[in-house]
Design a protein around this motif. Structure first.
Motif, PDB file in Angstrom:
ATOM      1  N   GLU A 167      35.353  15.464  70.816  1.00  0.00           N
ATOM      2  CA  GLU A 167      35.120  14.040  70.605  1.00  0.00           C
ATOM      3  C   GLU A 167      35.781  13.559  69.312  1.00  0.00           C
ATOM      4  O   GLU A 167      36.335  12.442  69.256  1.00  0.00           O
ATOM      5  N   THR A 168      35.742  14.393  68.274  1.00  0.00           N
ATOM      6  CA  THR A 168      36.385  14.032  67.018  1.00  0.00           C
ATOM      7  C   THR A 168      37.905  13.934  67.201  1.00  0.00           C
ATOM      8  O   THR A 168      38.558  13.013  66.679  1.00  0.00           O
ATOM      9  N   LEU A 169      38.495  14.885  67.944  1.00  0.00           N
ATOM     10  CA  LEU A 169      39.945  14.850  68.190  1.00  0.00           C
ATOM     11  C   LEU A 169      40.339  13.590  68.963  1.00  0.00           C
ATOM     12  O   LEU A 169      41.363  12.956  68.682  1.00  0.00           O
ATOM     13  N   LEU A 227      45.346  18.320  59.062  1.00  0.00           N
ATOM     14  CA  LEU A 227      44.291  17.710  59.872  1.00  0.00           C
ATOM     15  C   LEU A 227      44.806  17.219  61.217  1.00  0.00           C
ATOM     16  O   LEU A 227      44.003  16.869  62.098  1.00  0.00           O
ATOM     17  N   ASP A 228      46.133  17.174  61.399  1.00  0.00           N
ATOM     18  CA  ASP A 228      46.680  16.811  62.710  1.00  0.00           C
ATOM     19  C   ASP A 228      46.686  17.980  63.683  1.00  0.00           C
ATOM     20  O   ASP A 228      46.949  17.788  64.874  1.00  0.00           O
ATOM     21  N   ASP A 229      46.429  19.190  63.185  1.00  0.00           N
ATOM     22  CA  ASP A 229      46.392  20.361  64.053  1.00  0.00           C
ATOM     23  C   ASP A 229      45.030  20.423  64.743  1.00  0.00           C
ATOM     24  O   ASP A 229      43.988  20.565  64.082  1.00  0.00           O
ATOM     25  N   PRO A 230      44.960  20.337  66.050  1.00  0.00           N
ATOM     26  CA  PRO A 230      43.659  20.329  66.739  1.00  0.00           C
ATOM     27  C   PRO A 230      42.862  21.607  66.520  1.00  0.00           C
ATOM     28  O   PRO A 230      41.628  21.551  66.406  1.00  0.00           O
ATOM     29  N   GLY A 264      42.417  10.417  67.341  1.00  0.00           N
ATOM     30  CA  GLY A 264      43.752  10.328  67.922  1.00  0.00           C
ATOM     31  C   GLY A 264      44.633  11.512  67.607  1.00  0.00           C
ATOM     32  O   GLY A 264      45.874  11.372  67.551  1.00  0.00           O
ATOM     33  N   VAL A 265      44.061  12.668  67.423  1.00  0.00           N
ATOM     34  CA  VAL A 265      44.848  13.877  67.116  1.00  0.00           C
ATOM     35  C   VAL A 265      45.284  14.508  68.436  1.00  0.00           C
ATOM     36  O   VAL A 265      44.460  14.700  69.316  1.00  0.00           O
ATOM     37  N   LYS A 285      40.077  11.153  60.693  1.00  0.00           N
ATOM     38  CA  LYS A 285      40.483   9.832  61.125  1.00  0.00           C
ATOM     39  C   LYS A 285      41.283   9.088  60.063  1.00  0.00           C
ATOM     40  O   LYS A 285      42.311   8.458  60.364  1.00  0.00           O
ATOM     41  N   TYR A 286      40.855   9.173  58.798  1.00  0.00           N
ATOM     42  CA  TYR A 286      41.397   8.274  57.795  1.00  0.00           C
ATOM     43  C   TYR A 286      42.201   8.956  56.691  1.00  0.00           C
ATOM     44  O   TYR A 286      42.908   8.267  55.964  1.00  0.00           O
ATOM     45  N   ILE A 287      42.109  10.254  56.505  1.00  0.00           N
ATOM     46  CA  ILE A 287      42.845  10.916  55.420  1.00  0.00           C
ATOM     47  C   ILE A 287      44.139  11.485  55.976  1.00  0.00           C
ATOM     48  O   ILE A 287      44.119  12.329  56.883  1.00  0.00           O
ATOM     49  N   PRO A 288      45.282  11.063  55.458  1.00  0.00           N
ATOM     50  CA  PRO A 288      46.569  11.517  56.005  1.00  0.00           C
ATOM     51  C   PRO A 288      46.996  12.870  55.431  1.00  0.00           C
ATOM     52  O   PRO A 288      47.860  12.966  54.564  1.00  0.00           O
TER      53      PRO A 288
END
Length: 413
Positions: free
Chosen positions: A406-408, A346-349, A412-413, A339-342
């Motif tokens: 749920e995490t995705l 981590l954007d890959d589902p 917002g990934v 959620k918070y680390i850019p």
């Protein structure tokens, strides 16, 4: 159990199946992303985690967690103490002859040699072993003068008849050379012998040169080299050497082209052979899993006394520490990171799904093999595998997939 999880067979099968069934796992940073690319990326992530786990398993785990009992100092001290008590109990009842102060030995028990060792032409039997003692002439007393000769029998003369035949053995190498000196076979034998001799001489010269160069080094540097070589020889093992070589190949572009360039000799022979062997790795792992699960249906004899005492508690603790606690601890951490680390990955589902699957994965199958090698907790290990891969696997997988989705959605990934 809590440290080493399965990152090969089960997660790979789950990632391949989930990439084909779940929607929304495509990465928006890749144009035209589809299920095939999603599956390949998931396997790549699993491969990275698997290599990291192997490094930990065959370094720290192999030398500490997975070591045999004999390698622990406490176990050796305990065995030595048990042996000392056993020896003390034995010595209280039975005294060792000759050490208890007794003098019951007689002259008949004293060993007397049977005479001069026979030479060529004489009998190999000793006169003391003959049944007919009446026919045996008495030995004349032997007195050695200062010059080393016998005072009664005169100087000792070495017999020559037949002695050379016994003392001079034929050279087997000469016989082999005579038998194989003709024809192509003899040429090949002589060539092989010449090459072996040249290799031995070169090896000896190299060893001498290295020895001279080593002795010329300062003493502190020599001590440092000795400690380094000793540490590497004790710490490294074949899996770690293979991982080190793989890192070297992956880091040097020329080696990458040598092993993976299409149409090259190395690619068509070595790389393709390794690829074909790796293709059957997952089915073979599943066969091994089936064999270990089959042991759970048999009444196996308990070899370790601790297993009968703490076996059930060890089973419960292993299941909780491997399949419950990692998920409870890592799931919130993964959600906050996503959620918070850019970080781009981590954007890959599929990466998030892989991380959740590994947190609640069952115990590694290699632990069962190590328990069989060390002959400890074999029955408990088979029960753990049965509970992990048969009873817990379905609800655990469903919970992990739901948490990943749920995490995705939350991140917002």
């Amino acid at each position: 159990m809590s440290v080493f999880g399965n990152s090969n067979s089960l997660p790979i099968s789950l990632v391949i199946s989930l990439s084909q069934t779940l929607k929304g796992l495509s990465w928006d940073r890749i144009q035209g992303d589809h299920s095939g690319l999603v599956s390949s990326r998931g396997i790549l992530y699993l491969l990275i985690f698997q290599q990291l786990g192997q490094m930990v398993r065959w370094s720290w785990g192999f030398h500490i967690l997975l070591a045999k009992k004999e390698q622990y100092e406490e176990y050796r001290d305990e065995c030595a103490e048990e042996g000392r008590y056993r020896d003390d109990s034995i010595s209280e009842g039975v005294l060792i002859p000759g050490l208890d102060g007794s003098t019951d030995s007689s002259d008949d028990e004293t060993y007397v040699p049977a005479g001069r060792t026979p030479v060529a032409g004489t009998s190999g039997a000793s006169p003391a072993d003959s049944d007919d003692e009446a026919d045996i002439p008495k030995k004349r007393s032997t007195t050695i003068n200062g010059d080393g000769n016998d005072a009664h029998n005169g100087p000792f003369v070495m017999p020559t008849n037949g002695l050379n035949d016994i003392l001079s053995f034929p050279r087997m190498r000469d016989l082999d050379e005579l038998e194989t000196s003709k024809g192509v076979r003899g040429f090949l034998t002589r060539s092989k012998s010449t090459l072996n001799k040249a290799f031995t001489q070169a090896k000896e010269k190299t060893r001498r040169l290295c020895r001279r160069a080593y002795l010329k080094l300062p003493q502190r540097l020599r001590l440092l080299l000795e400690k380094t070589i000793r540490f590497v020889s004790e710490f490294m093992n074949p899996p770690l050497w293979a991982m080190l070589l793989s890192i070297v190949v992956a880091s040097i572009p020329s080696l990458q082209g040598l092993f993976f360039e299409k149409g090259s000799f190395i690619k068509n022979s070595v790389t393709d052979a390794i690829t074909q062997s790796g293709s059957v790795a997952v089915p073979l792992i599943l066969v091994v899993l089936g064999a270990n699960l089959a042991n759970n249906t048999k009444d196996s004899e308990i070899k370790d006394s601790e297993e009968s005492q703490i076996g059930t508690r060890l089973l419960i603790a292993s299941l909780i520490s491997r399949m419950v606690l990692p998920t409870l601890i890592m799931a919130p951490i993964l959600a906050v990171i996503a959620k918070y680390i850019p970080i781009s990955i981590l954007d890959d589902p599929i990466f998030i799904v892989v991380c959740f699957l590994l947190t609640g994965a069952p115990s590694a199958l290699q632990l069962a093999q190590i328990c069989q090698i060390n002959e400890v907790y074999e029955g408990v290990m088979s029960r753990i595998l049965f509970q992990s891969y048969v009873v817990w696997i379905l609800p655990s997988t469903l919970v992990l997939v739901m948490l990943a989705l749920e995490t995705l959605e939350w991140a917002g990934v």
